[in-house]
Design an enzyme around this catalytic site. Structure first.
Site, PDB file in Angstrom:
ATOM      1  N   HIS A  32      91.997  45.646 -83.392  1.00  0.00           N
ATOM      2  CA  HIS A  32      91.173  46.235 -82.337  1.00  0.00           C
ATOM      3  C   HIS A  32      91.247  45.345 -81.106  1.00  0.00           C
ATOM      4  CE1 HIS A  32      87.903  48.915 -80.881  1.00  0.00           C
ATOM      5  NE2 HIS A  32      87.643  47.856 -80.114  1.00  0.00           N
ATOM      6  N   CYS A  33      92.045  45.782 -80.142  1.00  0.00           N
ATOM      7  CA  CYS A  33      92.158  45.070 -78.871  1.00  0.00           C
ATOM      8  C   CYS A  33      92.531  46.085 -77.803  1.00  0.00           C
ATOM      9  CB  CYS A  33      93.180  43.933 -78.958  1.00  0.00           C
ATOM     10  SG  CYS A  33      94.773  44.429 -79.650  1.00  0.00           S
ATOM     11  N   HIS A  34      92.567  45.655 -76.549  1.00  0.00           N
ATOM     12  CA  HIS A  34      92.773  46.566 -75.432  1.00  0.00           C
ATOM     13  C   HIS A  34      93.747  45.959 -74.424  1.00  0.00           C
ATOM     14  CE1 HIS A  34      89.006  48.521 -76.802  1.00  0.00           C
ATOM     15  NE2 HIS A  34      88.511  47.292 -76.861  1.00  0.00           N
ATOM     16  N   ARG A 125      90.236  58.141 -80.180  1.00  0.00           N
ATOM     17  CA  ARG A 125      88.907  57.532 -80.189  1.00  0.00           C
ATOM     18  C   ARG A 125      87.899  58.402 -79.439  1.00  0.00           C
ATOM     19  NH1 ARG A 125      86.649  52.118 -77.168  1.00  0.00           N
ATOM     20  NH2 ARG A 125      85.420  51.260 -78.884  1.00  0.00           N
ATOM     21  N   TYR A 158      82.743  55.528 -82.164  1.00  0.00           N
ATOM     22  CA  TYR A 158      81.941  54.385 -81.715  1.00  0.00           C
ATOM     23  C   TYR A 158      80.525  54.890 -81.477  1.00  0.00           C
ATOM     24  CZ  TYR A 158      80.819  50.168 -78.925  1.00  0.00           C
ATOM     25  OH  TYR A 158      80.277  48.997 -78.446  1.00  0.00           O
ATOM     26  N   ASP A 252      88.799  42.421 -80.351  1.00  0.00           N
ATOM     27  CA  ASP A 252      88.218  43.183 -79.250  1.00  0.00           C
ATOM     28  C   ASP A 252      88.611  42.598 -77.888  1.00  0.00           C
ATOM     29  OD1 ASP A 252      86.765  45.387 -78.218  1.00  0.00           O
ATOM     30  OD2 ASP A 252      85.006  44.142 -77.883  1.00  0.00           O
ATOM     31  N   ASN A 257      82.782  44.676 -71.108  1.00  0.00           N
ATOM     32  CA  ASN A 257      81.334  44.805 -70.878  1.00  0.00           C
ATOM     33  C   ASN A 257      80.490  43.724 -71.529  1.00  0.00           C
ATOM     34  OD1 ASN A 257      81.201  47.225 -69.225  1.00  0.00           O
ATOM     35  ND2 ASN A 257      81.894  48.339 -71.038  1.00  0.00           N
TER      36      ASN A 257
END
Length: 297
Positions: A32-34, A125, A158, A252, A257
């Site tokens: 899970h990363c962006h 997602r 989510y 993440d 945020n």
């Protein structure tokens, strides 16, 4: 230089993380990363709820190598909306070392889905966190779920723990594998054996198409980094030990945020043996499970 200016309260991702003391097993996946932008090349969506700093694919690969991981699962960031170009670009440059989770709209064509699949996308997602979306995507999700099922894709959802009771029946009707982000964001001030977290455990126990990511202690902890986010550990460890074949872990990065602090990614890696205390559990969490879900073909 990017034509976009990050929000004034946006915290830049950690530029000098510590090297983890825990060595992840060979073949480990950051699941899970962006990637954000860069905004000059891949503009952020006009309807975005935040404007981040740039976080490029090259910077993600550098972090992957530094932390000792082999592969990444890149999740489409909400700041890019349903424009998946930055995600697809990263996947194409990664070769077979990355997979993706996209955001699509209900009018997405089969040809568009096939192109995303060829690039390495294996899921879509949907965000049910009310502060991050204008409307909850019930109708869109049902339509898209049936479109992606023939591809063998899964759905990532989510949401926050206090909302699960109202969403439970809808989620359990979904026809695909479902992956829950960040343990459904439990309230760690409440007991791990209490009714709120118990409902999430019931979801996992009674529906074997549900998986979850035991990630983001920095978002859930009330104690914070000074106490190593230890108040999150009982929740994550309970899930890992009970559902060891359906858990995933991710950094993440670059931590969208985060307002109070920016976590040290090396310290997050060092939490893994606290939530997965045996080598067998660590291998399932970091290698076996993500490879089975994302690289089955």
């Amino acid at each position: 230089m990017s034509t976009f200016t990050a929000d004034a309260d946006w915290l830049h991702w950690h530029q000098s993380p510590s090297r983890p003391e825990f060595r992840v097993p060979d073949g480990a996946v950051d699941a899970h990363c962006h990637v954000f932008g860069p905004g000059e090349e891949f503009p952020f969506a006009p309807q975005r709820k935040y404007t981040p700093c740039d976080a490029s694919k090259q910077q993600l690969w550098q972090l992957r190598d530094f932390l000792g991981f082999s592969r990444n699962v890149i999740v489409q960031a909400t700041c890019h909306g349903a424009d998946n170009r930055a995600l697809v670009d990263a996947l194409q440059h990664a070769g077979d070392m990355a997979r993706g989770v996209a955001t699509v709209t209900r009018d997405v064509s089969d040809a568009e889905l096939e192109a995303l699949h060829a690039a390495g996308v294996r899921g879509v997602r949907f965000n049910f966190v009310k502060r991050l979306v204008d409307a909850l995507p019930f109708d869109d999700l049902e339509v898209i779920a049936h479109k992606i099922k023939p591809l063998g894709w899964h759905i990532v959802i989510y949401f926050e723990a206090q909302e699960l009771a109202g969403l439970y029946d809808f989620f359990t009707r979904l026809p695909t594998t479902v992956v829950v982000d960040h343990m459904g964001r439990p309230d760690v001030s409440k007991p791990v054996d209490g009714p709120e977290f118990g409902l999430f455990l019931k979801l996992m126990a009674e529906h074997d198409n549900f998986w979850t990511k035991v990630s983001c202690p920095e978002r859930l902890s009330l104690d914070g980094p000074a106490q190593q986010y230890l108040d999150v550990v009982p929740f994550a460890r309970t899930i890992v030990e009970r559902f060891s074949d359906r858990v995933l872990w991710g950094t993440d990065w670059p931590h969208p945020n985060m307002k109070s602090h920016m976590p040290d990614d090396g310290k997050l890696v060092d939490m893994i043996p606290l939530i997965a205390p045996t080598q067998a559990l660590q291998h399932k969490l970091l290698v076996d499970n993500p490879m089975r879900l994302y690289w089955a073909d």
